[in-house]
Design an enzyme around this catalytic site. Structure first.
Site, PDB file in Angstrom:
ATOM      1  N   ASP A  21      -0.876   3.400  -2.949  1.00 34.03           N
ATOM      2  CA  ASP A  21      -2.100   2.918  -3.590  1.00 34.03           C
ATOM      3  C   ASP A  21      -2.322   1.431  -3.312  1.00 34.03           C
ATOM      4  OD1 ASP A  21      -4.384   3.197  -5.145  1.00 34.03           O
ATOM      5  OD2 ASP A  21      -3.332   2.683  -7.000  1.00 34.03           O
ATOM      6  N   ASN A  69     -10.484  12.462  -3.563  1.00 30.44           N
ATOM      7  CA  ASN A  69     -10.876  11.459  -2.565  1.00 30.44           C
ATOM      8  C   ASN A  69     -12.095  11.875  -1.745  1.00 30.44           C
ATOM      9  OD1 ASN A  69      -7.489  10.312  -1.783  1.00 30.44           O
ATOM     10  ND2 ASN A  69      -8.925   9.621  -3.341  1.00 30.44           N
TER      11      ASN A  69
END
Length: 246
Positions: A21, A69
């Site tokens: 991340d 996503n």
């Protein structure tokens, strides 16, 4: 500073999972588009994979692209898919040189045709390697995985293939995307966020969790060794007390 020699080989996690991340925020800090962060995150992947293989970790799973996503801007999604294709193509030689086999979990059939073709080709060309297994979680969501497993089990019960009475953890395991993988021992998340983000919810039941403020493009071998050192200094009790372990 930790070195590879400082890591106890007998206390390595058998299965290491990483939520990579911070690419977007890393790029934003530099006045760049988010895609710039994803492009620079590729080197962190390479370093992490090579170091894990060198140490002798059996399984490494990377959260590369979640089911959520797909909701991101088209430019970012398209860039991620292009990066997937080019990275797989470029890293095939490295995977084979390090005796690493590639695996993928998730709804991989939803990937663009070119990306899916490249993925399957690299999986095929590394299938004989018997060192570390590198698993990419692509179009993956743990709730989706569990829902799919429940539907498959319910169908088998309905068709009298299995009886409800025999359903246990092993039956559920056998219907997950990760059916051929062991449970996660250590989960690392970068970028300072303290969330699991729908990643391997079933498989991390007894995993040790490690969070670092480092954005993924800056995650180096040294950061990985720090996480492993922290893991090796912990006592894993699995519901027992210390005295029972000793």
């Amino acid at each position: 500073m930790n070195t590879i020699e400082d890591i106890k080989k007998g206390r390595l996690p058998g299965h290491l999972a990483i939520i990579m991340d911070g690419n977007g925020r890393w790029a934003k800090e530099r006045g760049k588009l988010r895609v710039f962060g994803h492009q620079n995150g590729v080197e962190a992947v390479r370093q992490t994979v090579e170091t894990a293989a060198k140490l002798g970790i059996g399984h490494l799973t990377l959260y590369a692209f979640s089911t959520e996503n797909w909701k991101r801007p088209k430019l970012e999604v398209d860039t991620l898919m292009r990066l997937l294709v080019t990275s797989l193509r470029k890293e095939l030689k490295t995977l084979n040189e390090n005796n690493i086999s590639l695996n993928a979990i998730g709804r991989v059939d939803t990937l663009p045709e070119k990306a899916l073709k490249e993925l399957r080709e690299v999986i095929r060309k590394t299938s004989e390697n018997d060192g570390m297994t590198l698993t990419l979680a692509l179009s993956y969501g743990s709730r989706d995985e569990i829902t799919t497993a429940v539907k498959a089990i319910a169908s088998k019960v309905k068709n009298s293939i299995i009886s409800p009475e025999i359903i246990d953890e092993s039956i559920i395991n056998d219907h997950l995307y990760t059916r051929n993988l062991p449970d996660v021992d250590l989960l690392i998340r970068t970028s300072g966020e303290y969330r699991i983000s729908n990643f391997l919810l079933w498989q991390i039941a007894y995993a040790e969790l490690y969070f670092t403020d480092v954005f993924w493009p800056d995650f180096s071998e040294q950061h990985l060794l720090e996480a492993l050192k922290s893991y090796q200094n912990r006592e894993r009790r699995f519901g027992k007390i210390s005295e029972q372990l000793n």
